[in-house]
Design an enzyme around this catalytic site. Structure first.
Site, PDB file in Angstrom:
ATOM      1  N   CYS A 270       0.795  -1.233   0.000  1.00  0.00           N
ATOM      2  CA  CYS A 270       0.000   0.000   0.000  1.00  0.00           C
ATOM      3  C   CYS A 270       0.825   1.280   0.000  1.00  0.00           C
ATOM      4  O   CYS A 270       0.784   2.034  -0.971  1.00  0.00           O
ATOM      5  CB  CYS A 270      -0.941  -0.005   1.200  1.00  0.00           C
ATOM      6  SG  CYS A 270      -2.108  -1.376   1.159  1.00  0.00           S
TER       7      CYS A 270
HETATM    8  N1  LIG Z   1      -2.729  -5.987   1.921  1.00  0.00           N
HETATM    9  C1  LIG Z   1      -3.155  -4.898   2.533  1.00  0.00           C
HETATM   10  O1  LIG Z   1      -2.745  -4.587   3.630  1.00  0.00           O
HETATM   11  C2  LIG Z   1      -4.183  -3.989   1.887  1.00  0.00           C
HETATM   12  C3  LIG Z   1      -4.852  -3.068   2.698  1.00  0.00           C
HETATM   13  C4  LIG Z   1      -5.803  -2.246   2.138  1.00  0.00           C
HETATM   14  C5  LIG Z   1      -6.044  -2.314   0.774  1.00  0.00           C
HETATM   15  N2  LIG Z   1      -5.367  -3.201  -0.008  1.00  0.00           N
HETATM   16  C6  LIG Z   1      -5.696  -3.238  -1.429  1.00  0.00           C
HETATM   17  O2  LIG Z   1      -6.540  -4.358  -1.663  1.00  0.00           O
HETATM   18  C7  LIG Z   1      -6.275  -4.930  -2.950  1.00  0.00           C
HETATM   19  C8  LIG Z   1      -5.913  -6.398  -2.793  1.00  0.00           C
HETATM   20  O3  LIG Z   1      -4.740  -6.505  -2.022  1.00  0.00           O
HETATM   21  P1  LIG Z   1      -4.309  -7.834  -1.285  1.00  0.00           P
HETATM   22  O4  LIG Z   1      -3.241  -7.445  -0.334  1.00  0.00           O
HETATM   23  O5  LIG Z   1      -5.507  -8.564  -0.776  1.00  0.00           O
HETATM   24  O6  LIG Z   1      -3.682  -8.645  -2.504  1.00  0.00           O
HETATM   25  P2  LIG Z   1      -3.325 -10.197  -2.546  1.00  0.00           P
HETATM   26  O7  LIG Z   1      -2.282 -10.353  -3.580  1.00  0.00           O
HETATM   27  O8  LIG Z   1      -3.074 -10.704  -1.162  1.00  0.00           O
HETATM   28  O9  LIG Z   1      -4.671 -10.879  -3.033  1.00  0.00           O
HETATM   29  C9  LIG Z   1      -5.206 -10.704  -4.291  1.00  0.00           C
HETATM   30  C10 LIG Z   1      -5.844 -12.019  -4.731  1.00  0.00           C
HETATM   31  O10 LIG Z   1      -6.475 -11.794  -5.981  1.00  0.00           O
HETATM   32  C11 LIG Z   1      -6.278 -12.934  -6.798  1.00  0.00           C
HETATM   33  N3  LIG Z   1      -6.489 -12.504  -8.183  1.00  0.00           N
HETATM   34  C12 LIG Z   1      -5.678 -11.803  -9.001  1.00  0.00           C
HETATM   35  N4  LIG Z   1      -6.287 -11.557 -10.176  1.00  0.00           N
HETATM   36  C13 LIG Z   1      -7.506 -12.125 -10.094  1.00  0.00           C
HETATM   37  C14 LIG Z   1      -8.609 -12.203 -10.977  1.00  0.00           C
HETATM   38  N5  LIG Z   1      -8.579 -11.626 -12.178  1.00  0.00           N
HETATM   39  N6  LIG Z   1      -9.691 -12.864 -10.569  1.00  0.00           N
HETATM   40  C15 LIG Z   1      -9.735 -13.459  -9.351  1.00  0.00           C
HETATM   41  N7  LIG Z   1      -8.742 -13.399  -8.467  1.00  0.00           N
HETATM   42  C16 LIG Z   1      -7.646 -12.729  -8.833  1.00  0.00           C
HETATM   43  C17 LIG Z   1      -4.881 -13.396  -6.452  1.00  0.00           C
HETATM   44  O11 LIG Z   1      -4.690 -14.749  -6.788  1.00  0.00           O
HETATM   45  C18 LIG Z   1      -4.851 -13.145  -4.937  1.00  0.00           C
HETATM   46  O12 LIG Z   1      -5.284 -14.268  -4.211  1.00  0.00           O
HETATM   47  C19 LIG Z   1      -5.168  -4.066  -3.539  1.00  0.00           C
HETATM   48  O13 LIG Z   1      -5.739  -3.081  -4.325  1.00  0.00           O
HETATM   49  C20 LIG Z   1      -4.514  -3.441  -2.326  1.00  0.00           C
HETATM   50  O14 LIG Z   1      -3.889  -2.211  -2.643  1.00  0.00           O
HETATM   51  C21 LIG Z   1      -4.463  -4.063   0.526  1.00  0.00           C
END
Ligand SMILES: NC(=O)c1ccc[n+]([C@@H]2O[C@H](COP(=O)([O-])OP(=O)(O)OC[C@H]3O[C@@H](n4cnc5c(N)ncnc54)[C@H](O)[C@@H]3O)[C@@H](O)[C@H]2O)c1
Length: 430
Positions: A270
């Site tokens: 992030c």
């Molecule tokens: N990790 C954090 O602390 C956090 C906090 C707030 C916001 N975010 C935001 O949330 C979003 C997700 O982050 P995250 O940390 O959960 O990512 P992550 O990589 O942990 O999880 C994303 C998941 O999406 C799946 N994926 C990718 N493309 C896909 C598709 N086309 N269809 C279905 N599944 C798909 C991946 O396999 C993975 O399991 C990002 O935009 C991030 O900036 C993350």
């Protein structure tokens, strides 16, 4: 029965696309209150783990996952056709930066293209991935309306940023207020209703664009303040002032000051990324986001600063980096978690390797350091620590025996003030 009634009576079927750090906890929250929930992910491995009630996200307890999976309230699949049955779809896919620091929203677009295939009247789509202002209105809305539906009348679309802080036990997906901005007031109301049903606390704003910007303001605020305190740390080092003591004393002011701490550089999915989503979009309106660029520059220089400071400390002991044994302590991007995404440890290790050091790492949360070669795991013990030329604390964890480190290691560079309160001649602080 319309969507509002379905949600109120908990008859709605929910779906979550992307079962990572954000999507899995959210899906568990929906299932926990009794909503039938299906998670869709392209990773067969994650799907298998969810269905066998094995959590791979530290913040989701396996016992909690087990409860909802066993009750049949949560299941996972790689098959997007299940979205046909869904009344609500939350998109939680990654939003990285390209090498050029431009936003990469291809994961969002690809998820929306899957939604298009089974889109039907009454569905509510909520984007939770962090992204630049306008993504919901300018990218998703046209893709949905080209299927012949009117958003706000036939289908509903909103943005609600995920604000989870992995590893934070006090504030979790369950109790962090949910900012919600719909494309129309009805979209906002339905999205807020979904979160209320899941016993979350929605905070309504007047547009998706505002909700998108809220998240970017929050993360820019952190990035800029960390940049400021990193610069103060560089300045204090030059002036021979203990920056940690300065911050602790300043933090006694009961108003108007909030402590931020310097460190070896930004990490995680992030803070190093999100502000650039905002500055990229601002540029399109001819606006240069100077604070974002400046703090980005300062923060990304911190790994180099750490390596230079270690070089100075070795030099004072008539040693050089070339040929030295360097131990990196803590490679996850923050304390007590296992996530190494964008961790400054990567840059620091590469810089040491380039200067001819032998680098090993120790991190009880990380068994394998992906994406980098020749960095073996260090066997943590007194005798081995005595053979290290310098140990560098990049991230401190609660379950590491630092007394053993201080007792045995000839030189420690503490980039996080993890050894706060310990005075010993072998400790050098950032
Ligand atoms: N990790 C954090 O602390 C956090 C906090 C707030 C916001 N975010 C935001 O949330 C979003 C997700 O982050 P995250 O940390 O959960 O990512 P992550 O990589 O942990 O999880 C994303 C998941 O999406 C799946 N994926 C990718 N493309 C896909 C598709 N086309 N269809 C279905 N599944 C798909 C991946 O396999 C993975 O399991 C990002 O935009 C991030 O900036 C993350």
């Amino acid at each position: 029965m319309d969507l509002k009634d379905k949600l109120e009576s908990k008859k709605a079927v929910c779906s979550v696309i992307g079962l990572g750090y954000v999507g899995l906890p959210l899906a568990v929250e929906f299932a926990r209150v009794g909503l039938d929930t299906v998670g869709v992910d392209i990773s067969g491995e994650k799907v298998k783990l969810v269905n066998s009630a094995t959590s791979y996200i530290k913040d989701v307890k396996t016992s909690e996952l087990d409860k909802v999976v066993r009750k049949g309230k949560l299941r996972a699949t790689t098959d997007f056709s299940v979205l046909r049955e869904a009344d609500t779809i939350n998109i939680c896919v990654p939003t990285p930066l390209r090498k050029t620091k431009d936003p990469d929203i291809s994961y969002i677009v690809s998820a929306v293209k899957e939604i298009q295939k089974t889109l039907h009247e009454g569905q509510l789509i909520i984007l939770e991935s962090t992204t630049y202002p306008g993504t919901t209105d300018e990218v998703i809305l046209p893709l949905l309306e080209e299927m012949g539906f009117k958003v706000g009348r036939d289908i509903f679309l909103a943005f609600s940023p995920e604000r989870v802080d992995p590893g934070n036990e006090k504030y979790t997906t369950r109790n962090i207020p949910k900012v919600v901005g719909g494309v129309t007031p009805r979209c906002t109301e339905l999205a807020a209703k979904l979160y209320e049903t899941a016993r979350m606390n929605p905070v309504r704003v007047n547009s998706a664009r505002v909700a998108e910007t809220v998240k970017l303001l929050e993360n820019t605020f952190r990035s800029v303040n960390i940049g400021l305190v990193n610069e103060i740390a560089l300045m204090c080092h030059r002036m021979d002032i203990n920056v940690w003591e300065v911050i602790d004393a300043a933090a006694t002011k009961p108003f108007g000051f909030m402590p931020f701490y310097p460190g070896p550089g930004l990490g995680g999915h992030c803070i190093p990324i999100d502000p650039f989503y905002l500055s990229w979009k601002a540029k399109m309106s001819g606006f240069e986001a100077r604070f974002i660029e400046l703090s980005g520059m300062i923060n990304s220089e911190m790994p180099r600063h750490v390596v230079n400071r270690v070089s100075e400390a070795l030099n004072a002991r008539r040693k050089c980096i070339n040929g030295s044994n360097i131990l990196i302590m803590g490679v996850s991007y923050k304390e007590d978690i296992d996530d190494t995404r964008e961790s400054p440890a990567y840059d620091i290790i590469r810089l040491f390797q380039r200067r001819g050091a032998q680098v090993q790492y120790y991190d009880p949360y990380v068994n394998r350091l992906e994406g980098i070669d020749n960095v073996p795991v260090f066997e943590y013990g007194g005798k081995n620590l005595a053979r290290v030329d310098c140990a560098i604390i990049i991230t401190g964890h609660g379950n590491v025996d630092y007394q053993m480190l201080v007792k045995n290691c000839p030189l420690i560079f503490d980039a996080r003030n993890t050894l706060k309160g310990i005075e010993s001649g072998n400790i050098v602080r950032l």
